[in-house]
Scaffold this motif. Structure first.
Motif, PDB file in Angstrom:
ATOM      1  N   LEU A 162       0.820  -1.215   0.000  1.00 57.78           N
ATOM      2  CA  LEU A 162       0.000   0.000   0.000  1.00 57.78           C
ATOM      3  C   LEU A 162       0.852   1.262   0.000  1.00 57.78           C
ATOM      4  O   LEU A 162       0.520   2.238  -0.666  1.00 57.78           O
ATOM      5  CB  LEU A 162      -0.926  -0.014   1.221  1.00 57.78           C
ATOM      6  CG  LEU A 162      -1.908   1.145   1.363  1.00 57.78           C
ATOM      7  CD1 LEU A 162      -2.750   1.314   0.104  1.00 57.78           C
ATOM      8  CD2 LEU A 162      -2.793   0.935   2.582  1.00 57.78           C
ATOM      9  N   PHE A 163       1.955   1.250   0.756  1.00 59.91           N
ATOM     10  CA  PHE A 163       2.865   2.393   0.832  1.00 59.91           C
ATOM     11  C   PHE A 163       4.267   1.971   0.428  1.00 59.91           C
ATOM     12  O   PHE A 163       4.674   0.835   0.701  1.00 59.91           O
ATOM     13  CB  PHE A 163       2.889   2.964   2.252  1.00 59.91           C
ATOM     14  CG  PHE A 163       1.552   3.446   2.750  1.00 59.91           C
ATOM     15  CD1 PHE A 163       0.931   4.545   2.174  1.00 59.91           C
ATOM     16  CD2 PHE A 163       0.905   2.791   3.784  1.00 59.91           C
ATOM     17  CE1 PHE A 163      -0.303   4.986   2.627  1.00 59.91           C
ATOM     18  CE2 PHE A 163      -0.319   3.219   4.249  1.00 59.91           C
ATOM     19  CZ  PHE A 163      -0.928   4.313   3.668  1.00 59.91           C
ATOM     20  N   PRO A 164       5.043   2.820  -0.195  1.00 55.96           N
ATOM     21  CA  PRO A 164       4.716   4.209  -0.577  1.00 55.96           C
ATOM     22  C   PRO A 164       3.789   4.312  -1.782  1.00 55.96           C
ATOM     23  O   PRO A 164       3.227   5.360  -2.051  1.00 55.96           O
ATOM     24  CB  PRO A 164       6.080   4.806  -0.889  1.00 55.96           C
ATOM     25  CG  PRO A 164       6.901   3.636  -1.335  1.00 55.96           C
ATOM     26  CD  PRO A 164       6.439   2.476  -0.513  1.00 55.96           C
ATOM     27  N   GLN A 165       3.627   3.182  -2.533  1.00 57.30           N
ATOM     28  CA  GLN A 165       2.683   3.179  -3.641  1.00 57.30           C
ATOM     29  C   GLN A 165       2.033   1.806  -3.736  1.00 57.30           C
ATOM     30  O   GLN A 165       2.606   0.792  -3.324  1.00 57.30           O
ATOM     31  CB  GLN A 165       3.376   3.529  -4.962  1.00 57.30           C
ATOM     32  CG  GLN A 165       4.458   2.541  -5.393  1.00 57.30           C
ATOM     33  CD  GLN A 165       5.151   2.963  -6.670  1.00 57.30           C
ATOM     34  OE1 GLN A 165       5.052   4.112  -7.087  1.00 57.30           O
ATOM     35  NE2 GLN A 165       5.836   2.027  -7.311  1.00 57.30           N
ATOM     36  N   LEU A 166       0.832   1.781  -4.262  1.00 58.40           N
ATOM     37  CA  LEU A 166       0.059   0.556  -4.358  1.00 58.40           C
ATOM     38  C   LEU A 166       0.678  -0.373  -5.393  1.00 58.40           C
ATOM     39  O   LEU A 166       0.974   0.028  -6.512  1.00 58.40           O
ATOM     40  CB  LEU A 166      -1.386   0.906  -4.742  1.00 58.40           C
ATOM     41  CG  LEU A 166      -2.428  -0.199  -4.678  1.00 58.40           C
ATOM     42  CD1 LEU A 166      -2.596  -0.718  -3.252  1.00 58.40           C
ATOM     43  CD2 LEU A 166      -3.766   0.320  -5.209  1.00 58.40           C
ATOM     44  N   LYS A 167       0.868  -1.636  -4.987  1.00 57.41           N
ATOM     45  CA  LYS A 167       1.445  -2.625  -5.896  1.00 57.41           C
ATOM     46  C   LYS A 167       0.629  -3.912  -5.876  1.00 57.41           C
ATOM     47  O   LYS A 167       0.027  -4.264  -4.855  1.00 57.41           O
ATOM     48  CB  LYS A 167       2.900  -2.932  -5.517  1.00 57.41           C
ATOM     49  CG  LYS A 167       3.882  -1.806  -5.793  1.00 57.41           C
ATOM     50  CD  LYS A 167       5.311  -2.259  -5.512  1.00 57.41           C
ATOM     51  CE  LYS A 167       6.325  -1.164  -5.841  1.00 57.41           C
ATOM     52  NZ  LYS A 167       7.723  -1.614  -5.599  1.00 57.41           N
ATOM     53  N   PHE A 168       0.672  -4.620  -7.009  1.00 59.84           N
ATOM     54  CA  PHE A 168       0.016  -5.923  -7.146  1.00 59.84           C
ATOM     55  C   PHE A 168       1.039  -6.894  -7.746  1.00 59.84           C
ATOM     56  O   PHE A 168       0.912  -7.324  -8.893  1.00 59.84           O
ATOM     57  CB  PHE A 168      -1.220  -5.799  -8.035  1.00 59.84           C
ATOM     58  CG  PHE A 168      -2.281  -4.883  -7.485  1.00 59.84           C
ATOM     59  CD1 PHE A 168      -3.309  -5.374  -6.703  1.00 59.84           C
ATOM     60  CD2 PHE A 168      -2.251  -3.519  -7.763  1.00 59.84           C
ATOM     61  CE1 PHE A 168      -4.287  -4.537  -6.198  1.00 59.84           C
ATOM     62  CE2 PHE A 168      -3.226  -2.663  -7.268  1.00 59.84           C
ATOM     63  CZ  PHE A 168      -4.246  -3.185  -6.467  1.00 59.84           C
ATOM     64  N   ASP A 169       2.030  -7.254  -6.958  1.00 61.28           N
ATOM     65  CA  ASP A 169       3.164  -8.013  -7.473  1.00 61.28           C
ATOM     66  C   ASP A 169       2.844  -9.480  -7.753  1.00 61.28           C
ATOM     67  O   ASP A 169       3.657 -10.178  -8.363  1.00 61.28           O
ATOM     68  CB  ASP A 169       4.335  -7.933  -6.490  1.00 61.28           C
ATOM     69  CG  ASP A 169       4.971  -6.543  -6.461  1.00 61.28           C
ATOM     70  OD1 ASP A 169       4.827  -5.816  -7.459  1.00 61.28           O
ATOM     71  OD2 ASP A 169       5.580  -6.190  -5.438  1.00 61.28           O
ATOM     72  N   SER A 170       1.683  -9.971  -7.310  1.00 57.13           N
ATOM     73  CA  SER A 170       1.329 -11.381  -7.545  1.00 57.13           C
ATOM     74  C   SER A 170       0.418 -11.558  -8.754  1.00 57.13           C
ATOM     75  O   SER A 170      -0.156 -12.637  -8.951  1.00 57.13           O
ATOM     76  CB  SER A 170       0.636 -11.960  -6.306  1.00 57.13           C
ATOM     77  OG  SER A 170      -0.598 -11.302  -6.060  1.00 57.13           O
TER      78      SER A 170
END
Length: 483
Positions: A162-170
């Motif tokens: 969620l921080f520092p930026q939103l990620k969807f690594d899966s």
């Protein structure tokens, strides 16, 4: 002696058909899963059980066109939240860490809650599709509940940061197993069925247009239609998403867009977005209670009615509001009336003799309108011979309803789930004498409460609030307000 059907005898039928709203005294004969005959004084034959409907109203079951059913495990947690607050404090945090058992009991309790409230059909946008085990647990709970459900597993991955930026690594890994599971479900029984009796069918929730390559999106939608799925659904709140789906070459009459509040800002008769919806036969699922409260925008249910766009109502989530459609009918109708009155007042036009929309119009949204939105109007949504026996029996002499002559007004403005004495789905009685029949609710409630308490312990409100304040300080309030 084995019961082969039922006669609902001596009641008042309230239904909306292609011929408009209708109320009349009649018996209803149910054979197996379907409505076999509608007439007065139907004779009782061997194997037919009589249900006394004197001083009762008989209506079609309600149809919910947008619900995240599993979220009953979070019931009452989110009623005061804004939409982006919901994303931060739920979608990108709590939802990513749900256990299989939490989702399973939420799904079962949510389906039973719907049935208790007279909602016999649900378009279920299942967005806690976190693993194959989560998916199977939800499917099992759905089938066991007895509800009619179009189960739409979401093709989306969990947030990994969620921080520092939103990620969807899966995303890559998740896409592989979700598509594989979707294919397997599509072929398990065949024809899009997820239960042998066809009461539970397969749909698809697809919110990810706008990220990635349109060719990949087209392949997934093509796969879904080849099964074929009953419905493809996606969220639209603000912004040009409707046009994006069109430009990606995805739209068709199997699409149900939830909310569509952006369309309120498009009042022109020849507006492009409204034209896209109508030209492609797409439908809207309006959830006015939480749309008004969470800053989605303004509800467009009756705007859709005026423009000839298919539209139904939905609850959205019992984490935010109650699981019945009475409130949704009332909010949709009264909001539309209020805005029309305001416009007449501000433009100094001559006041009308009567309101343009009435109780029966709201009733239609929750019944036949929902069936049309889901392309199921040939099966459900009204009381007609040959349709599935999804029926409600209201006690017209209850504390809430006694003295009311018009069932439409009574159901829309005065009734609650306490007034529904019997619920039938596919000819099976799932609520009798005011009590659910397939499960002992006390046992479900005990497990639901335990899992809900466990979630609140793992994700305390004060910690979620800290996360939200941090996000708010960096990005501001509801995203649709931030230009």
């Amino acid at each position: 002696m084995c019961t082969t059907g039922y006669i609902l005898k001596g009641g008042t039928i309230a239904t909306f058909t292609k011929d408009g709203p209708q109320t009349f005294k009649s018996d209803v004969l149910v054979h197996g899963s379907t409505i076999h005959k509608i007439a007065e004084d139907i004779p009782v034959t061997q194997g037919i059980e009589v249900i006394d409907c004197k001083n009762k109203w008989i209506s079609p079951g309600f149809i919910d066109t947008h619900r995240h059913t599993w979220m009953t495990v979070l019931r009452g947690n989110q009623d005061d939240w804004l939409l982006t607050e919901y994303f931060v404090k739920n979608t990108w945090t709590v939802q990513t860490a749900l256990t299989v058992d939490e989702v399973r009991i939420g799904q079962l309790a949510g389906c039973l809650d719907a049935l208790h409230s007279g909602v016999t059909t649900i378009l279920d946008h299942f967005h806690a599709n976190n693993s194959p085990e989560h998916a199977e647990a939800v499917l099992e709970a759905t089938v066991d509940s007895g509800a009619r459900v179009v189960l739409c597993p979401a093709r989306q991955s969990c947030a990994t940061q969620l921080f520092p930026q939103l990620k969807f690594d899966s995303e890559v890994e998740t896409a592989k197993w979700q598509i594989a599971k979707f294919k397997e479900w599509g072929s398990r029984i065949g024809g899009g069925k997820l239960s042998k009796d066809g009461r539970v069918t397969l749909g698809l929730a697809y919110d990810i247009v706008g990220s990635g390559d349109n060719t990949a999106h087209q392949e997934v939608i093509k796969l879904a239609r080849s099964i074929p799925v009953a419905v493809i659904t996606a969220h639209v709140v603000k912004g040009p998403r409707i046009v994006e789906y069109r430009d990606a070459g995805l739209l068709g009459p199997d699409f149900v867009f939830s909310h569509c509040n952006e369309l309120w800002d498009h009042p022109e008769p020849d507006d492009e977005m409204w034209a896209v919806m109508k030209d492609h036969g797409c439908a809207i699922a309006s959830t006015p209670v939480d749309e008004l409260g969470m800053a989605h925008g303004l509800p467009v249910a009756f705007e859709a009615v005026q423009r000839g766009v298919k539209c139904g109502l939905g609850v959205d989530a019992t984490s935010i509001s109650s699981g019945e459609l009475f409130s949704q009918m009332r909010f949709a109708l009264q909001f539309k009336r209020g805005r029309m009155h305001e416009k007449i007042y501000n433009t100094k036009k001559t006041p009308p003799l009567h309101n343009e929309f009435n109780s029966s119009d709201a009733f239609r949204l929750a019944t036949l309108g929902g069936a049309e939105a889901m392309n199921m109007a040939d099966q459900i949504g009204s009381i007609e011979v040959g349709k599935n026996a999804d029926l409600l029996i209201f006690d017209a002499h209850s504390v809430n309803l006694a003295g009311i002559q018009d069932p439409f007004r009574g159901i829309v403005f005065h009734a609650s789930d306490a007034d529904i004495v019997t619920v039938m789905v596919d000819g099976e009685i799932v609520k009798k004498d005011g009590k659910l029949t397939k499960f002992e609710w006390a046992n479900v409630a005990q497990e639901l409460s335990q899992k809900a308490d466990s979630l609140r312990e793992r994700f305390p409100e004060d910690e979620l609030e800290k996360t939200w304040k941090k996000h708010y300080s960096q990005h501001g309030g509801p995203t649709q307000w931030v230009k």
